[in-house]
Design an enzyme around this catalytic site. Structure first.
Site, PDB file in Angstrom:
ATOM      1  N   ASP A  66       0.762  -1.132  -0.090  1.00 18.29           N
ATOM      2  CA  ASP A  66       0.028   0.171  -0.159  1.00 18.29           C
ATOM      3  C   ASP A  66       0.774   1.289  -0.119  1.00 18.29           C
ATOM      4  O   ASP A  66       1.976   1.246   0.182  1.00 18.29           O
ATOM      5  CB  ASP A  66      -0.893   0.024   1.104  1.00 18.29           C
ATOM      6  CG  ASP A  66      -0.278  -0.364   2.564  1.00 18.29           C
ATOM      7  OD1 ASP A  66       0.813  -0.564   2.496  1.00 18.29           O
ATOM      8  OD2 ASP A  66      -0.880  -0.725   3.323  1.00 18.29           O
ATOM      9  N   ASP A 135      -7.718  -2.488  14.043  1.00 20.55           N
ATOM     10  CA  ASP A 135      -8.883  -2.665  13.765  1.00 20.55           C
ATOM     11  C   ASP A 135      -9.297  -3.903  12.715  1.00 20.55           C
ATOM     12  O   ASP A 135     -10.316  -4.061  12.086  1.00 20.55           O
ATOM     13  CB  ASP A 135      -9.335  -1.627  13.018  1.00 20.55           C
ATOM     14  CG  ASP A 135      -8.811  -0.980  11.574  1.00 20.55           C
ATOM     15  OD1 ASP A 135      -7.873  -1.869  11.245  1.00 20.55           O
ATOM     16  OD2 ASP A 135      -9.126  -0.161  11.249  1.00 20.55           O
ATOM     17  N   HIS A 137      -7.573  -4.672  10.006  1.00 19.54           N
ATOM     18  CA  HIS A 137      -7.104  -4.438   8.619  1.00 19.54           C
ATOM     19  C   HIS A 137      -5.897  -5.195   8.152  1.00 19.54           C
ATOM     20  O   HIS A 137      -4.919  -5.414   8.903  1.00 19.54           O
ATOM     21  CB  HIS A 137      -6.990  -2.982   8.275  1.00 19.54           C
ATOM     22  CG  HIS A 137      -6.005  -2.201   8.754  1.00 19.54           C
ATOM     23  ND1 HIS A 137      -5.858  -0.928   9.104  1.00 19.54           N
ATOM     24  CD2 HIS A 137      -4.578  -2.504   9.028  1.00 19.54           C
ATOM     25  CE1 HIS A 137      -4.708  -0.502   9.416  1.00 19.54           C
ATOM     26  NE2 HIS A 137      -3.794  -1.399   9.465  1.00 19.54           N
ATOM     27  N   GLU A 142      -9.720  -1.497   5.282  1.00 18.88           N
ATOM     28  CA  GLU A 142     -10.365  -1.217   6.664  1.00 18.88           C
ATOM     29  C   GLU A 142     -11.515  -2.121   6.491  1.00 18.88           C
ATOM     30  O   GLU A 142     -12.124  -2.690   5.707  1.00 18.88           O
ATOM     31  CB  GLU A 142     -10.694   0.215   6.448  1.00 18.88           C
ATOM     32  CG  GLU A 142      -9.324   1.088   6.521  1.00 18.88           C
ATOM     33  CD  GLU A 142      -8.495   1.163   7.909  1.00 18.88           C
ATOM     34  OE1 GLU A 142      -8.425   0.135   8.493  1.00 18.88           O
ATOM     35  OE2 GLU A 142      -7.832   2.090   7.971  1.00 18.88           O
TER      36      GLU A 142
HETATM   37  P1  PGA Z   1       2.363  -1.953  12.459  1.00 19.69           P
HETATM   38  O1  PGA Z   1       0.802  -1.811  11.493  1.00 19.69           O
HETATM   39  O2  PGA Z   1       2.943  -2.903  11.873  1.00 19.69           O
HETATM   40  O3  PGA Z   1       2.783  -0.627  12.586  1.00 19.69           O
HETATM   41  O4  PGA Z   1       1.540  -2.231  13.726  1.00 19.69           O
HETATM   42  C1  PGA Z   1       0.272  -3.043  11.095  1.00 19.69           C
HETATM   43  C2  PGA Z   1      -0.758  -2.678  10.151  1.00 19.69           C
HETATM   44  O5  PGA Z   1      -1.535  -1.605  10.225  1.00 19.69           O
HETATM   45  O6  PGA Z   1      -1.099  -3.190   9.264  1.00 19.69           O
END
Ligand code: PGA
Length: 259
Positions: A66, A135, A137, A142
Protein backbone atom coordinates in the site's frame (compact mmCIF):
# COMPACT_ATOMS: atom_id res chain seq x y z
CA UNK A 1 -6.18 -23.73 8.88
CA UNK A 2 -3.45 -21.29 9.36
CA UNK A 3 -0.29 -22.53 10.98
CA UNK A 4 0.20 -20.44 14.12
CA UNK A 5 3.70 -20.14 15.54
CA UNK A 6 4.16 -18.49 18.93
CA UNK A 7 7.62 -17.03 19.49
CA UNK A 8 9.27 -15.50 22.55
CA UNK A 9 10.51 -12.38 20.80
CA UNK A 10 10.14 -10.41 17.58
CA UNK A 11 13.68 -11.36 16.64
CA UNK A 12 12.68 -15.05 16.64
CA UNK A 13 9.79 -14.24 14.32
CA UNK A 14 12.14 -12.31 12.06
CA UNK A 15 14.57 -15.23 11.89
CA UNK A 16 11.84 -17.77 11.16
CA UNK A 17 10.33 -15.78 8.31
CA UNK A 18 13.70 -14.67 6.93
CA UNK A 19 14.82 -18.32 6.77
CA UNK A 20 11.71 -19.15 4.76
CA UNK A 21 12.37 -16.25 2.36
CA UNK A 22 15.96 -17.40 1.89
CA UNK A 23 14.68 -20.91 1.04
CA UNK A 24 12.22 -19.37 -1.42
CA UNK A 25 14.92 -17.34 -3.17
CA UNK A 26 17.18 -20.41 -3.36
CA UNK A 27 14.34 -22.30 -5.04
CA UNK A 28 13.28 -19.40 -7.21
CA UNK A 29 15.89 -16.67 -7.80
CA UNK A 30 13.24 -14.41 -9.33
CA UNK A 31 10.90 -14.82 -6.35
CA UNK A 32 8.17 -12.21 -5.96
CA UNK A 33 7.90 -10.88 -2.42
CA UNK A 34 4.88 -9.03 -1.07
CA UNK A 35 6.29 -6.33 1.20
CA UNK A 36 4.57 -4.78 4.19
CA UNK A 37 5.49 -1.55 5.96
CA UNK A 38 4.80 -0.43 9.53
CA UNK A 39 6.67 -1.56 12.64
CA UNK A 40 5.74 -5.24 12.43
CA UNK A 41 7.83 -6.50 9.48
CA UNK A 42 11.03 -4.73 10.60
CA UNK A 43 12.47 -7.82 12.37
CA UNK A 44 12.04 -9.82 9.15
CA UNK A 45 13.97 -7.29 7.09
CA UNK A 46 16.66 -7.02 9.79
CA UNK A 47 17.04 -10.80 9.90
CA UNK A 48 17.17 -11.01 6.12
CA UNK A 49 20.09 -8.65 5.78
CA UNK A 50 22.85 -10.97 7.08
CA UNK A 51 21.16 -14.02 5.56
CA UNK A 52 21.15 -12.49 2.08
CA UNK A 53 24.77 -11.35 2.19
CA UNK A 54 26.42 -13.20 -0.67
CA UNK A 55 23.09 -14.36 -2.14
CA UNK A 56 22.31 -13.20 -5.66
CA UNK A 57 19.13 -11.13 -5.22
CA UNK A 58 19.43 -9.30 -8.54
CA UNK A 59 16.30 -11.01 -9.90
CA UNK A 60 14.15 -10.85 -6.76
CA UNK A 61 11.04 -8.75 -7.23
CA UNK A 62 8.86 -6.99 -4.68
CA UNK A 63 5.44 -5.40 -4.47
CA UNK A 64 4.47 -3.22 -1.52
CA UNK A 65 1.00 -3.62 -0.08
CA UNK A 66 0.00 0.00 0.00
CA UNK A 67 0.85 3.70 -0.17
CA UNK A 68 -0.60 6.95 1.09
CA UNK A 69 -2.42 9.03 -1.49
CA UNK A 70 -1.22 12.56 -2.12
CA UNK A 71 1.88 12.34 0.08
CA UNK A 72 5.06 13.51 -1.64
CA UNK A 73 6.92 10.30 -2.61
CA UNK A 74 10.06 11.95 -1.22
CA UNK A 75 8.41 12.35 2.21
CA UNK A 76 10.28 10.08 4.64
CA UNK A 77 7.04 8.35 5.64
CA UNK A 78 5.78 7.68 2.14
CA UNK A 79 5.84 3.91 1.74
CA UNK A 80 8.02 4.38 -1.32
CA UNK A 81 10.62 5.97 0.99
CA UNK A 82 10.11 3.38 3.73
CA UNK A 83 10.50 0.46 1.32
CA UNK A 84 13.64 2.04 -0.15
CA UNK A 85 15.15 2.69 3.30
CA UNK A 86 14.16 -0.54 5.06
CA UNK A 87 14.12 -3.08 2.24
CA UNK A 88 15.70 -2.10 -1.09
CA UNK A 89 18.89 -0.50 0.19
CA UNK A 90 19.74 -2.80 3.13
CA UNK A 91 18.91 -5.99 1.22
CA UNK A 92 20.56 -4.84 -2.01
CA UNK A 93 17.46 -5.36 -4.16
CA UNK A 94 17.19 -3.86 -7.63
CA UNK A 95 15.04 -0.71 -7.19
CA UNK A 96 13.57 -1.23 -10.67
CA UNK A 97 12.20 -4.60 -9.55
CA UNK A 98 10.44 -3.33 -6.43
CA UNK A 99 7.11 -1.61 -6.94
CA UNK A 100 4.97 0.50 -4.63
CA UNK A 101 1.45 1.57 -5.62
CA UNK A 102 1.52 5.04 -7.14
CA UNK A 103 -0.24 7.35 -4.69
CA UNK A 104 0.27 10.54 -6.67
CA UNK A 105 -2.97 12.34 -7.45
CA UNK A 106 -2.29 12.52 -11.17
CA UNK A 107 -3.31 9.14 -12.52
CA UNK A 108 -4.72 7.83 -9.25
CA UNK A 109 -7.89 6.65 -11.03
CA UNK A 110 -5.88 4.08 -13.02
CA UNK A 111 -3.09 3.34 -10.54
CA UNK A 112 -4.86 0.39 -8.91
CA UNK A 113 -5.54 -1.53 -12.10
CA UNK A 114 -2.02 -0.75 -13.33
CA UNK A 115 -0.67 -2.30 -10.13
CA UNK A 116 -2.81 -5.41 -10.63
CA UNK A 117 -1.43 -5.76 -14.16
CA UNK A 118 2.12 -5.37 -12.86
CA UNK A 119 1.60 -8.10 -10.24
CA UNK A 120 0.08 -10.42 -12.84
CA UNK A 121 2.92 -9.71 -15.28
CA UNK A 122 5.41 -10.73 -12.58
CA UNK A 123 3.60 -14.05 -12.25
CA UNK A 124 1.87 -13.22 -8.95
CA UNK A 125 3.26 -12.89 -5.45
CA UNK A 126 5.01 -15.92 -3.96
CA UNK A 127 5.15 -14.84 -0.32
CA UNK A 128 3.15 -11.95 1.10
CA UNK A 129 4.26 -10.46 4.42
CA UNK A 130 1.34 -8.99 6.37
CA UNK A 131 0.90 -6.99 9.54
CA UNK A 132 -2.52 -6.55 11.10
CA UNK A 133 -4.12 -3.31 12.24
CA UNK A 134 -5.76 -3.01 15.64
CA UNK A 135 -9.03 -2.71 13.70
CA UNK A 136 -8.30 -5.96 11.85
CA UNK A 137 -7.12 -4.43 8.58
CA UNK A 138 -4.53 -6.07 6.35
CA UNK A 139 -2.85 -3.82 3.86
CA UNK A 140 -5.06 -0.78 4.32
CA UNK A 141 -8.25 -2.78 3.78
CA UNK A 142 -10.34 -1.28 6.52
CA UNK A 143 -13.41 -2.97 8.03
CA UNK A 144 -16.11 -3.45 5.39
CA UNK A 145 -13.65 -4.08 2.56
CA UNK A 146 -14.86 -6.59 0.00
CA UNK A 147 -13.12 -9.95 -0.01
CA UNK A 148 -13.03 -9.60 -3.80
CA UNK A 149 -11.42 -6.13 -3.73
CA UNK A 150 -8.54 -5.23 -6.00
CA UNK A 151 -5.89 -2.53 -5.62
CA UNK A 152 -7.80 0.72 -5.16
CA UNK A 153 -8.13 3.92 -3.17
CA UNK A 154 -9.48 3.60 0.38
CA UNK A 155 -10.26 6.09 3.13
CA UNK A 156 -8.31 5.41 6.32
CA UNK A 157 -10.32 4.97 9.51
CA UNK A 158 -9.85 7.40 12.38
CA UNK A 159 -8.32 4.49 14.34
CA UNK A 160 -5.68 3.81 11.66
CA UNK A 161 -4.84 7.50 11.41
CA UNK A 162 -4.37 7.62 15.20
CA UNK A 163 -2.25 4.44 15.09
CA UNK A 164 -0.02 5.90 12.39
CA UNK A 165 0.22 9.42 13.84
CA UNK A 166 3.46 8.34 15.55
CA UNK A 167 5.18 8.46 12.15
CA UNK A 168 4.13 12.08 11.52
CA UNK A 169 4.57 15.43 13.27
CA UNK A 170 0.87 15.46 14.16
CA UNK A 171 -2.28 13.50 13.39
CA UNK A 172 -3.34 16.28 11.01
CA UNK A 173 -0.38 15.33 8.82
CA UNK A 174 -1.52 11.70 8.43
CA UNK A 175 -3.06 11.37 4.97
CA UNK A 176 -6.76 10.49 4.81
CA UNK A 177 -6.55 8.24 1.78
CA UNK A 178 -4.40 5.37 0.67
CA UNK A 179 -4.08 3.04 -2.28
CA UNK A 180 -3.91 -0.57 -1.17
CA UNK A 181 -3.83 -4.05 -2.60
CA UNK A 182 -7.32 -5.46 -2.13
CA UNK A 183 -8.30 -8.50 -0.12
CA UNK A 184 -8.78 -10.28 -3.44
CA UNK A 185 -5.26 -9.25 -4.48
CA UNK A 186 -3.77 -10.52 -1.23
CA UNK A 187 -5.75 -13.75 -1.55
CA UNK A 188 -3.95 -14.52 -4.82
CA UNK A 189 -0.51 -14.56 -3.17
CA UNK A 190 0.67 -18.15 -2.88
CA UNK A 191 1.77 -17.96 0.77
CA UNK A 192 0.57 -15.46 3.37
CA UNK A 193 2.77 -14.75 6.38
CA UNK A 194 0.98 -12.64 8.96
CA UNK A 195 2.94 -11.26 11.90
CA UNK A 196 1.67 -9.56 15.05
CA UNK A 197 3.39 -8.48 18.23
CA UNK A 198 2.05 -6.99 21.45
CA UNK A 199 -1.13 -7.14 23.51
CA UNK A 200 -2.75 -4.38 21.44
CA UNK A 201 -2.99 -6.88 18.55
CA UNK A 202 -4.40 -9.80 20.59
CA UNK A 203 -8.09 -9.14 19.91
CA UNK A 204 -7.57 -8.60 16.18
CA UNK A 205 -5.47 -11.77 15.88
CA UNK A 206 -8.03 -13.91 17.73
CA UNK A 207 -10.90 -12.47 15.71
CA UNK A 208 -9.03 -12.96 12.43
CA UNK A 209 -8.13 -16.60 13.06
CA UNK A 210 -10.96 -17.89 15.22
CA UNK A 211 -13.89 -15.53 14.69
CA UNK A 212 -16.40 -15.45 11.86
CA UNK A 213 -15.17 -14.76 8.35
CA UNK A 214 -16.49 -11.28 7.81
CA UNK A 215 -15.66 -8.14 5.89
CA UNK A 216 -15.96 -6.35 9.22
CA UNK A 217 -12.66 -8.01 10.18
CA UNK A 218 -10.71 -7.96 6.92
CA UNK A 219 -7.88 -10.15 8.27
CA UNK A 220 -10.42 -12.97 8.69
CA UNK A 221 -9.98 -13.39 4.92
CA UNK A 222 -6.90 -15.46 5.78
CA UNK A 223 -9.26 -18.27 6.84
CA UNK A 224 -10.14 -18.71 3.17
CA UNK A 225 -6.53 -19.06 2.04
CA UNK A 226 -4.90 -22.48 1.64
CA UNK A 227 -1.40 -21.53 2.87
CA UNK A 228 -1.13 -19.15 5.80
CA UNK A 229 1.55 -18.85 8.46
CA UNK A 230 0.87 -16.65 11.47
CA UNK A 231 3.82 -15.69 13.66
CA UNK A 232 2.93 -14.01 16.94
CA UNK A 233 4.53 -13.27 20.27
CA UNK A 234 2.93 -14.43 23.52
CA UNK A 235 1.10 -11.14 24.03
CA UNK A 236 -0.46 -11.10 20.56
CA UNK A 237 -1.37 -14.80 20.96
CA UNK A 238 -2.95 -14.35 24.37
CA UNK A 239 -6.59 -14.35 23.21
CA UNK A 240 -6.38 -17.41 20.98
CA UNK A 241 -8.63 -20.24 22.17
CA UNK A 242 -6.72 -23.00 20.36
CA UNK A 243 -3.34 -21.83 21.65
CA UNK A 244 -2.40 -25.21 23.16
CA UNK A 245 -3.25 -26.95 19.91
CA UNK A 246 -1.12 -24.51 17.89
CA UNK A 247 1.80 -25.09 20.25
CA UNK A 248 1.45 -28.89 20.00
CA UNK A 249 1.22 -28.72 16.21
CA UNK A 250 4.35 -26.61 15.93
CA UNK A 251 6.28 -28.74 18.42
CA UNK A 252 5.43 -31.93 16.49
CA UNK A 253 6.02 -30.50 13.03
CA UNK A 254 8.36 -32.59 10.85
CA UNK A 255 11.69 -30.90 10.14
CA UNK A 256 11.38 -31.31 6.39
CA UNK A 257 8.18 -29.35 6.12
CA UNK A 258 9.25 -25.68 6.22
CA UNK A 259 6.66 -23.00 6.81
P1 PGA B 1 2.15 -1.88 12.56
O1 PGA B 1 0.90 -1.76 11.59
O2 PGA B 1 3.02 -2.94 11.96
O3 PGA B 1 2.82 -0.54 12.50
O4 PGA B 1 1.62 -2.24 13.89
C1 PGA B 1 0.29 -2.93 11.12
C2 PGA B 1 -0.77 -2.57 10.12
O5 PGA B 1 -1.38 -1.51 10.26
O6 PGA B 1 -1.00 -3.35 9.21
Amino acid sequence: MAEVVVVDAKEDAGALVADEIVRLIARRPDAVLGLATGSTPTPVYEALRPRLAGVDVSRVRGFALDEYVGLDPAHPESYRSVIAREVIVPLGLDPDRVRVPDGSLAGIADAGEQYERDIDAAGGIDLQILGIGTDGHIGFNEPGSSFASRTRVKTLTAQTRRDNARFFASIDDVPRHCITQGLGTIARARHLVLLAFGAQKADAVAAALEGPVTAMLPASAVQLHPHVTVVVDEAAASRLRLLDYYRDTWADKPDWQGL
